[in-house]
Design an enzyme around this catalytic site. Structure first.
Site, mmCIF file in Angstrom:
data_model
loop_
_atom_site.group_PDB
_atom_site.id
_atom_site.type_symbol
_atom_site.label_atom_id
_atom_site.label_comp_id
_atom_site.label_asym_id
_atom_site.label_seq_id
_atom_site.Cartn_x
_atom_site.Cartn_y
_atom_site.Cartn_z
ATOM 1 N N ASP A 131 -129.920 33.779 -82.429
ATOM 2 C CA ASP A 131 -130.376 32.408 -82.670
ATOM 3 C C ASP A 131 -131.771 32.267 -82.092
ATOM 4 O OD1 ASP A 131 -128.578 29.611 -83.269
ATOM 5 O OD2 ASP A 131 -130.547 29.361 -82.321
ATOM 6 N N THR A 143 -123.102 26.902 -95.858
ATOM 7 C CA THR A 143 -122.824 26.171 -97.099
ATOM 8 C C THR A 143 -124.116 26.046 -97.898
ATOM 9 O OG1 THR A 143 -121.004 24.998 -96.075
ATOM 10 C CG2 THR A 143 -121.980 23.966 -98.021
ATOM 11 N N PHE A 187 -114.038 27.140 -94.298
ATOM 12 C CA PHE A 187 -113.310 25.885 -94.529
ATOM 13 C C PHE A 187 -112.795 25.344 -93.190
ATOM 14 C CE2 PHE A 187 -112.875 28.578 -98.329
ATOM 15 C CZ PHE A 187 -113.478 27.762 -99.280
ATOM 16 N N LEU A 188 -113.672 25.378 -92.178
ATOM 17 C CA LEU A 188 -113.256 24.978 -90.834
ATOM 18 C C LEU A 188 -113.361 23.476 -90.649
ATOM 19 C CD1 LEU A 188 -115.345 27.529 -88.709
ATOM 20 C CD2 LEU A 188 -113.217 27.893 -89.971
ATOM 21 N N ARG A 189 -112.296 22.919 -90.088
ATOM 22 C CA ARG A 189 -112.365 21.494 -89.750
ATOM 23 C C ARG A 189 -112.862 21.350 -88.322
ATOM 24 N NH1 ARG A 189 -106.147 20.727 -90.800
ATOM 25 N NH2 ARG A 189 -106.336 22.841 -90.008
ATOM 26 N N PHE A 216 -104.459 13.967 -96.789
ATOM 27 C CA PHE A 216 -105.696 13.241 -97.129
ATOM 28 C C PHE A 216 -105.426 11.960 -97.907
ATOM 29 C CE2 PHE A 216 -109.594 15.291 -95.639
ATOM 30 C CZ PHE A 216 -108.981 16.256 -94.857
ATOM 31 N N ALA A 267 -105.393 6.000 -95.404
ATOM 32 C CA ALA A 267 -106.472 5.040 -95.680
ATOM 33 C C ALA A 267 -107.195 4.659 -94.392
ATOM 34 C CB ALA A 267 -105.889 3.805 -96.348
ATOM 35 N N GLY A 268 -108.416 4.230 -94.534
ATOM 36 C CA GLY A 268 -109.201 3.811 -93.373
ATOM 37 C C GLY A 268 -110.454 3.093 -93.837
ATOM 38 N N CYS A 304 -119.963 16.958 -92.704
ATOM 39 C CA CYS A 304 -119.737 17.797 -93.889
ATOM 40 C C CYS A 304 -119.624 17.003 -95.191
ATOM 41 C CB CYS A 304 -118.494 18.641 -93.686
ATOM 42 S SG CYS A 304 -118.603 19.628 -92.196
HETATM 43 C C1 UGA Z 1 -114.196 18.977 -93.668
HETATM 44 C C2 UGA Z 1 -113.146 19.766 -94.464
HETATM 45 O O1 UGA Z 1 -111.846 19.199 -94.235
HETATM 46 C C3 UGA Z 1 -113.122 21.237 -94.043
HETATM 47 O O2 UGA Z 1 -112.225 21.966 -94.876
HETATM 48 C C4 UGA Z 1 -114.541 21.804 -94.229
HETATM 49 O O3 UGA Z 1 -114.604 23.169 -93.850
HETATM 50 C C5 UGA Z 1 -115.505 21.004 -93.384
HETATM 51 O O4 UGA Z 1 -115.465 19.627 -93.818
HETATM 52 C C6 UGA Z 1 -116.891 21.591 -93.582
HETATM 53 O O5 UGA Z 1 -117.409 21.501 -94.692
HETATM 54 O O6 UGA Z 1 -117.390 22.265 -92.673
HETATM 55 P P1 UGA Z 1 -114.265 17.856 -91.261
HETATM 56 O O7 UGA Z 1 -115.614 17.318 -91.623
HETATM 57 O O8 UGA Z 1 -114.072 18.461 -89.925
HETATM 58 O O9 UGA Z 1 -113.803 18.966 -92.311
HETATM 59 O O10 UGA Z 1 -113.305 16.609 -91.364
HETATM 60 P P2 UGA Z 1 -111.950 16.224 -92.112
HETATM 61 O O11 UGA Z 1 -110.803 16.470 -91.233
HETATM 62 O O12 UGA Z 1 -111.900 16.788 -93.466
HETATM 63 O O13 UGA Z 1 -112.172 14.648 -92.236
HETATM 64 C C7 UGA Z 1 -113.299 14.116 -92.915
HETATM 65 C C8 UGA Z 1 -113.273 12.615 -92.907
HETATM 66 O O14 UGA Z 1 -112.227 12.111 -93.744
HETATM 67 C C9 UGA Z 1 -113.033 12.000 -91.527
HETATM 68 O O15 UGA Z 1 -113.864 10.881 -91.355
HETATM 69 C C10 UGA Z 1 -111.578 11.580 -91.582
HETATM 70 O O16 UGA Z 1 -111.263 10.528 -90.719
HETATM 71 C C11 UGA Z 1 -111.461 11.174 -93.040
HETATM 72 N N1 UGA Z 1 -110.074 11.216 -93.540
HETATM 73 C C12 UGA Z 1 -109.435 12.390 -93.685
HETATM 74 C C13 UGA Z 1 -109.443 10.041 -93.861
HETATM 75 O O17 UGA Z 1 -110.008 8.929 -93.742
HETATM 76 N N2 UGA Z 1 -108.166 10.084 -94.342
HETATM 77 C C14 UGA Z 1 -107.500 11.247 -94.493
HETATM 78 O O18 UGA Z 1 -106.330 11.218 -94.953
HETATM 79 C C15 UGA Z 1 -108.148 12.428 -94.155
#
Ligand code: UGA
Length: 443
Positions: A29, A122, A156-158, A258, A261-262, A269
């Site tokens: 880096d 990405t 595909f990491l969360r 997924f 609701a919110g 991402c």
């Molecule tokens: C997301 C994807 O889930 C990963 O697979 C991907 O690798 C990652 O982006 C990336 O591109 O690096 P992440 O951003 O960590 O991961 O978050 P998520 O868990 O997917 O949630 C995203 C948003 O959706 C959050 O604000 C969450 O609160 C919201 N969400 C998710 C909802 O409002 N409702 C749900 O049922 C699920």
């Protein structure tokens, strides 16, 4: 030996997981401050288990970090995990990918090592074929498929589950035009994951690049869809999006995930990737109306919080509003594109006084809002003497709050459950005026 170019969230997680598995890893880096932190095992970002892994692989010597890109010359595998930040037009800046390709090509020039070069950042479709490959070929003086094998292998990491998702991936996507490169990377993953190997999809660079975007766009669409249904349900006594989502999720073509609701999705991402995809489509002279609508739906979704607060209190002027949850989702301190931001701004614009609490994101929140809002040290203190409390992020810590916490602490117990973590019947019975995303009016 494995090199990892770019030690942000994806790069560092990749590096520590591989080193933890016993591979010799070099992390590269340009940011000296970041390298120093990794060497000292100081936290770079909030991510469960990363620090533990960092400490252990630095101590064992399995991970070393450097700014000297030529150190990658003797590696069998080289991962490109550099950032692809957003540009003003919504597209992505490929500058770091380009720099990494130049450095990899130059270090290959005087080496007789065959290298597997893997693009994990990405990137928009066409990047590996039209940018990375020609640069490495030019700088190394070697042909793709001869001195190096190039593949695209999206992650595909969360956030909050990055180590788990690296160690237990649900799929591996390998894209290349070079069948040897695919075979080599597949063998590496078979060795790495052994009996835990998930399904592997072998495809072209372009498909692999587009799968990553399609994945995030689809998940964002699913959330925006249920948020739309929530908004409909909110106007109808007797309707409840939680039950609707449960019914919908029982269709195995839809699935239950997924559908929570919110007030909208956020993070580093979904917003960035959907914008990049839209901008990319425009470069193809195609308007992806559905994806544009998802982004637009999400842009206005946070207004529902203000709408519900006004439904509860009429005027927000001078009212003390407690906001619980600032991070874009639980288990992270990340407030990038978090819905808490437009919600707090909206409340302030209505003349409300905001007091906020989050278990992890207070430092980020202070940096963002400074003295425009007040900060609490725990959820109960946050709701003290408030006129309304809004749940924005569904932290476990909030789920254990009982109706009496709200009744005893608040000036008037008015609760807006933006993540549906509480039982409407229990709270209403205890004397809390209960409003929630996707819940038809109770009063
Ligand atoms: C997301 C994807 O889930 C990963 O697979 C991907 O690798 C990652 O982006 C990336 O591109 O690096 P992440 O951003 O960590 O991961 O978050 P998520 O868990 O997917 O949630 C995203 C948003 O959706 C959050 O604000 C969450 O609160 C919201 N969400 C998710 C909802 O409002 N409702 C749900 O049922 C699920």
């Amino acid at each position: 030996m494995i090199s990892v170019f770019g030690l942000g969230r994806v790069g560092l997680v990749t590096a520590v997981c591989l080193a933890n598995k016993g591979y010799q890893v070099i992390g590269i880096d340009r940011d000296r401050h970041r390298l120093e932190k990794i060497r000292n095992s100081d936290p770079l970002f909030f991510e469960p288990k990363v620090l533990e892994y960092n400490k252990s692989v630095i101590a064992s010597g399995k991970l070393s970090v450097t700014e000297d890109a030529s150190m990658s010359a003797r590696s069998d595998l080289v991962y490109i995990t550099v950032g692809t930040p957003s540009k003003k037009d919504g597209g992505i800046n490929l500058g770091f990918v380009k720099n990494a390709a130049i450095a990899i090509g130059q270090s290959l020039r005087n080496s007789d090592q065959y290298q597997m070069v893997i693009v994990k950042s990405t990137v928009i479709p066409g990047t590996a074929r039209n940018l990375v490959k020609p640069i490495i070929e030019k700088e190394s003086g070697k042909k793709s498929g001869k001195g190096f094998g190039l593949s695209t292998n999206p992650e595909f990491l969360r956030e909050g589950k990055a180590i788990h998702d690296t160690e237990y991936p649900d799929r591996i996507v390998i894209g290349s035009e070079d069948s040897e490169a695919i075979k080599n990377l597949e063998s590496f993953y078979r060795e790495l994951y052994a009996e835990r190997i998930p399904p592997i999809l072998r495809t072209t660079h372009e498909n692999a690049e587009l799968i990553k975007y399609a994945n995030n766009a689809f998940l964002a669409m699913k959330v925006s869809f249920i948020n739309t249904i929530a908004n409909i349900a909110e106007s109808m006594p007797g309707a409840d999006v939680k039950t609707i989502a449960a019914g919908l999720g029982l269709d195995d073509r839809v699935g239950p995930k997924f559908l929570n609701a919110g007030f909208g999705w956020g993070g580093s991402c979904f917003p960035k990737d959907l914008s990049a995809l839209i901008t990319f489509c425009k470069s193809l002279n195609y308007s992806p109306r559905l994806i544009e609508a998802v982004v637009e739906q999400n842009r206005i979704q946070s207004r529902r919080a203000i709408h519900l607060a006004k439904r509860a209190l009429r005027s927000l002027k001078g009212k003390r509003i407690a906001v619980l949850g600032l991070a874009f989702k639980p288990k992270t301190d990340d407030m990038r594109e978090a819905v808490s931001i437009p919600i707090i701004k909206g409340l302030l614009a209505q003349g409300a006084k905001v007091v906020a609490y989050d278990p992890a994101a207070m430092k980020n929140a202070r940096g963002m809002f400074q003295d425009a809002i007040q900060y609490a040290t725990n959820p109960r203190e946050c709701m003290d003497s408030s006129d309304c409390c809004i749940i924005v992020t569904e932290w476990e810590e909030f789920k254990t709050l009982s109706p009496s916490d709200f009744v005893e602490r608040m000036r008037k117990p008015v609760l807006i459950d933006g993540r549906r973590i509480y039982d409407a019947v229990d709270f209403t019975a205890a004397g809390v005026r209960f409003f929630a995303v996707g819940l038809g009016p109770l009063e």
